[in-house]
Motif scaffolding. Structure first.
Motif, PDB file in Angstrom:
ATOM      1  N   ASN A   1       0.792  -1.221   0.000  1.00 42.16           N
ATOM      2  CA  ASN A   1       0.000   0.000   0.000  1.00 42.16           C
ATOM      3  C   ASN A   1       0.828   1.278   0.000  1.00 42.16           C
ATOM      4  OD1 ASN A   1      -3.142  -0.498   0.413  1.00 42.16           O
ATOM      5  ND2 ASN A   1      -2.039  -2.134   1.474  1.00 42.16           N
ATOM      6  N   TYR A   2       1.986   1.247   0.622  1.00 40.22           N
ATOM      7  CA  TYR A   2       2.831   2.444   0.678  1.00 40.22           C
ATOM      8  C   TYR A   2       3.981   2.407  -0.329  1.00 40.22           C
ATOM      9  CZ  TYR A   2       0.489   3.938   4.987  1.00 40.22           C
ATOM     10  OH  TYR A   2      -0.457   4.345   5.918  1.00 40.22           O
ATOM     11  N   GLY A   3       4.256   1.243  -0.858  1.00 43.39           N
ATOM     12  CA  GLY A   3       5.370   1.110  -1.794  1.00 43.39           C
ATOM     13  C   GLY A   3       6.665   0.736  -1.113  1.00 43.39           C
ATOM     14  N   SER A   4       6.848   1.194   0.119  1.00 41.07           N
ATOM     15  CA  SER A   4       8.057   0.877   0.874  1.00 41.07           C
ATOM     16  C   SER A   4       7.803   1.158   2.355  1.00 41.07           C
ATOM     17  CB  SER A   4       9.248   1.705   0.392  1.00 41.07           C
ATOM     18  OG  SER A   4       9.051   3.083   0.711  1.00 41.07           O
ATOM     19  N   PHE A   5       8.603   0.538   3.195  1.00 33.65           N
ATOM     20  CA  PHE A   5       8.518   0.833   4.628  1.00 33.65           C
ATOM     21  C   PHE A   5       8.886   2.285   4.898  1.00 33.65           C
ATOM     22  CE2 PHE A   5       9.419  -3.842   4.863  1.00 33.65           C
ATOM     23  CZ  PHE A   5       8.207  -4.210   5.437  1.00 33.65           C
ATOM     24  N   GLU A   6       9.879   2.765   4.184  1.00 34.54           N
ATOM     25  CA  GLU A   6      10.360   4.128   4.424  1.00 34.54           C
ATOM     26  C   GLU A   6       9.258   5.159   4.179  1.00 34.54           C
ATOM     27  OE1 GLU A   6      13.503   1.372   4.077  1.00 34.54           O
ATOM     28  OE2 GLU A   6      11.933   1.818   2.592  1.00 34.54           O
ATOM     29  N   GLU A   7       8.459   4.951   3.118  1.00 35.99           N
ATOM     30  CA  GLU A   7       7.359   5.882   2.830  1.00 35.99           C
ATOM     31  C   GLU A   7       6.301   5.822   3.931  1.00 35.99           C
ATOM     32  OE1 GLU A   7       4.816   8.658   1.165  1.00 35.99           O
ATOM     33  OE2 GLU A   7       6.936   8.235   0.751  1.00 35.99           O
ATOM     34  N   ALA A   8       6.011   4.621   4.399  1.00 41.11           N
ATOM     35  CA  ALA A   8       5.032   4.484   5.482  1.00 41.11           C
ATOM     36  C   ALA A   8       5.514   5.193   6.742  1.00 41.11           C
ATOM     37  CB  ALA A   8       4.780   3.006   5.760  1.00 41.11           C
ATOM     38  N   PHE A   9       6.760   4.974   7.112  1.00 42.96           N
ATOM     39  CA  PHE A   9       7.288   5.578   8.337  1.00 42.96           C
ATOM     40  C   PHE A   9       7.325   7.102   8.221  1.00 42.96           C
ATOM     41  CE2 PHE A   9      10.043   1.478   8.682  1.00 42.96           C
ATOM     42  CZ  PHE A   9       8.903   0.743   8.940  1.00 42.96           C
ATOM     43  N   ARG A  10       7.598   7.584   7.016  1.00 48.64           N
ATOM     44  CA  ARG A  10       7.616   9.030   6.800  1.00 48.64           C
ATOM     45  C   ARG A  10       6.219   9.622   7.029  1.00 48.64           C
ATOM     46  NH1 ARG A  10       6.149  12.714   3.498  1.00 48.64           N
ATOM     47  NH2 ARG A  10       5.128  11.241   2.072  1.00 48.64           N
ATOM     48  N   GLN A  11       5.207   8.936   6.471  1.00 44.24           N
ATOM     49  CA  GLN A  11       3.840   9.442   6.639  1.00 44.24           C
ATOM     50  C   GLN A  11       3.394   9.364   8.091  1.00 44.24           C
ATOM     51  OE1 GLN A  11       0.709   8.321   3.998  1.00 44.24           O
ATOM     52  NE2 GLN A  11       2.023   8.199   2.185  1.00 44.24           N
TER      53      GLN A  11
ATOM     54  N   TYR B   1      -2.776  12.522   0.660  1.00 45.21           N
ATOM     55  CA  TYR B   1      -2.300  11.551  -0.329  1.00 45.21           C
ATOM     56  C   TYR B   1      -1.595  12.272  -1.462  1.00 45.21           C
ATOM     57  CZ  TYR B   1      -2.576   8.082  -4.115  1.00 45.21           C
ATOM     58  OH  TYR B   1      -2.285   7.226  -5.157  1.00 45.21           O
ATOM     59  N   LYS B   2      -0.373  11.862  -1.734  1.00 42.26           N
ATOM     60  CA  LYS B   2       0.409  12.486  -2.804  1.00 42.26           C
ATOM     61  C   LYS B   2       0.971  11.421  -3.740  1.00 42.26           C
ATOM     62  CE  LYS B   2       1.577  16.516   0.026  1.00 42.26           C
ATOM     63  NZ  LYS B   2       2.658  17.339   0.644  1.00 42.26           N
ATOM     64  N   GLY B   3       0.112  10.460  -4.061  1.00 39.47           N
ATOM     65  CA  GLY B   3       0.503   9.427  -5.018  1.00 39.47           C
ATOM     66  C   GLY B   3       1.004   8.151  -4.388  1.00 39.47           C
ATOM     67  N   LYS B   4       1.236   8.166  -3.074  1.00 39.08           N
ATOM     68  CA  LYS B   4       1.717   6.967  -2.391  1.00 39.08           C
ATOM     69  C   LYS B   4       0.935   6.776  -1.090  1.00 39.08           C
ATOM     70  CE  LYS B   4       6.460   7.140  -4.166  1.00 39.08           C
ATOM     71  NZ  LYS B   4       7.898   7.197  -3.792  1.00 39.08           N
ATOM     72  N   GLY B   5       0.602   5.507  -0.816  1.00 40.32           N
ATOM     73  CA  GLY B   5      -0.117   5.197   0.405  1.00 40.32           C
ATOM     74  C   GLY B   5      -1.519   4.701   0.118  1.00 40.32           C
ATOM     75  N   PRO B   6      -2.141   4.006   1.078  1.00 41.02           N
ATOM     76  CA  PRO B   6      -3.511   3.520   0.897  1.00 41.02           C
ATOM     77  C   PRO B   6      -4.502   4.684   0.947  1.00 41.02           C
ATOM     78  CG  PRO B   6      -2.749   3.077   3.126  1.00 41.02           C
ATOM     79  CD  PRO B   6      -1.576   3.649   2.389  1.00 41.02           C
TER      80      PRO B   6
END
Length: 491
Positions: free
Chosen positions: A72-82, A369-374
């Protein structure tokens, strides 16, 4: 005998918990009992106070939680950032929220916990889908429900056990089923439960509401050695008043019924309690009299006395680390007072009237939402992935004949509030199909609303790909919902 006394059966069926499904157990019980052939069957109780457990118990889902994050986020790093938070690694996986995060809520964990609840909604729903799909092959008629409360639906003190939200998997159930241990006392005290009624109708798109467990014990946790006959008799009148209040609540709020806990009185081993409405000698208690006296009004069934709401309250589960328990604690008294004033109350969210072309672009925790994430208000779940006549409901392997066309027929359900647009342009929803170097888009045939299932035209793969990835997508926005990976074995 059941037919003779006009008794209907609400049967707890072991092996059907959606997180621990044991199909061989459930199937054996249904077949041996012949219950599927009985006209006296009312409902299967698929889960008893369904919950996900504490942090340690929930670690068994951490592998699926980690897979959900990357899908859903594409990567762990993107999830943690959000989220603004990096979870601890336990047993090789980024782990789930700790119990203390829920017991002592801190808004800095809001986005992280909201994402976890979104994962649980998906995980629980898929579990219910497997259970109900299996049972329907044995019994196509009996209703399906699950006691969705633990210490009372919406209770904050037990929120760290992640009781199932009434929304989780609701499309697979025939009614919602809150539990009443956190309401009672005065009329206003019982009417706190009206929020659960309204929420149950709201998240299920109007399905019936049945309260499958409530009661008032003469004692609870009493050591066997201290039990004496008639122990607790001084509480009988209080128990009777509780059942009177509950019956009046069910009747006043026009819900579809209730099932008290429970029938036989006396010492109950294990729980060390007495919740009975009948004495051990089969004489009735005041609780039984209260049920008898309020039954006629309850049996009138659901009817909405007002066609339109007087008050519409906005809710957002993501604003509370404790999820629905936060909504309940914050709003139940207001709903009770409005109900006492004769007002009809309805609920809404920012996604209630949305469509895919105008949906609020948010991720769990109300992160932009900016293109990444559920996407918070766009979700999907596969109902059928048919490959050359072989049907699956999720990722799997299919054997196909070498040299023959590979034809897909897909049905997919809308499991969030925003309706899916079918016309071309921004927000048009369709199935994204990826294999090899191909990326294809197949639009839905017609607009699809919350809890409805979309149908797509069949399509044929080009070449002989070994793996095909399926996911719903909204044009100009992004992909969303369940990801299915179909591995093709050519023979």
């Amino acid at each position: 005998r059941l037919k003779q006394f006009d008794i209907k059966v609400h049967l707890y069926l072991n092996g059907c918990h959606p997180l621990y499904y044991q199909p061989e157990v459930a199937e054996k019980l249904v077949k041996l009992s012949l219950c599927a052939k009985s006209p006296s069957m009312f409902s299967y109780d698929l889960g008893w106070e369904v919950n996900c457990g504490n942090h340690g118990s929930r670690k068994r889902f951490d592998d699926k939680w980690n897979k959900w994050i990357t899908e859903n986020y594409g990567s762990f790093e993107e999830a943690f950032r959000q989220w603004g938070y990096t979870p601890a690694v336990e047993d090789g996986f980024y782990t789930n929220p700790s119990d203390d995060m829920i017991k002592e809520p801190d808004d800095k964990y809001l986005a992280y916990v909201a994402a976890y609840r979104s994962f649980l909604d998906d995980h629980i729903s898929k579990g219910y889908q497997r259970v109900v799909t299996g049972l329907r092959k044995l019994d196509p008629y009996t209703l399906m429900g699950a006691r969705s409360g633990y210490g009372g639906t919406g209770t904050s003190w037990i929120a760290h056990m992640f009781p199932f939200d009434l929304k989780s998997g609701v499309r697979h159930l025939d009614y919602t089923a809150p539990e009443a241990y956190n309401i009672g006392g005065s009329r206003e005290g019982f009417l706190r439960g009206q929020l659960n009624n309204i929420y149950g109708h709201f998240v299920s798109h109007g399905k019936p509401v049945v309260w499958p467990e409530y009661g008032s014990p003469l004692f609870n946790g009493l050591p066997r050695a201290e039990y004496k006959p008639h122990c607790g008799d001084d509480i009988l009148e209080k128990e009777g008043l509780y059942y009177k209040g509950m019956g009046e609540f069910l009747a006043e709020t026009h819900v579809n019924g209730g099932l008290g806990w429970w029938f036989p009185g006396g010492y109950r081993n294990g729980e060390a309690s007495d919740f009975g409405i009948f004495n051990p000698d089969n004489t009735i208690r005041p609780a039984s009299e209260a049920i008898r006296d309020t039954a006629a009004a309850v049996k009138k069934g659901y009817r909405n006395p007002k066609p339109f709401p007087d008050v519409v309250l906005k809710i957002d589960r993501d604003k509370y680390v404790q999820g629905y328990a936060g909504i309940f604690e914050g709003m139940c008294d207001e709903v009770a007072k409005l109900t006492m004033e004769g007002k009809r109350v309805d609920l809404e969210t920012d996604g209630t009237a949305a469509v895919s072309s105008s949906v609020p672009l948010l991720c769990p925790g109300n992160i932009p939402y900016k293109g990444k994430g559920p996407l918070k208000y766009l979700k999907a779940e596969f109902d059928e992935i048919n490959v050359n006549g072989r049907s699956l409901i999720e990722s799997g392997k299919v054997t196909v004949k070498k040299g023959k066309p590979v034809v897909f027929r897909v049905r997919v359900a809308n499991t969030e509030e925003a309706a899916w647009n079918s016309p071309s342009g921004y927000g048009q929803v369709g199935l994204r199909v990826r294999y090899g170097d191909r990326d294809e888009f197949y639009p839905i045939i017609s607009d699809t609303f919350y809890l409805s299932t979309a149908t797509l035209h069949t399509f044929t793969l080009k070449g002989n790909p070994g793996e095909v990835t399926l996911r719903m997508s909204a044009q100009g926005i992004g992909d969303f919902g369940e990801t299915a990976v179909i591995t093709l074995d050519y023979k």
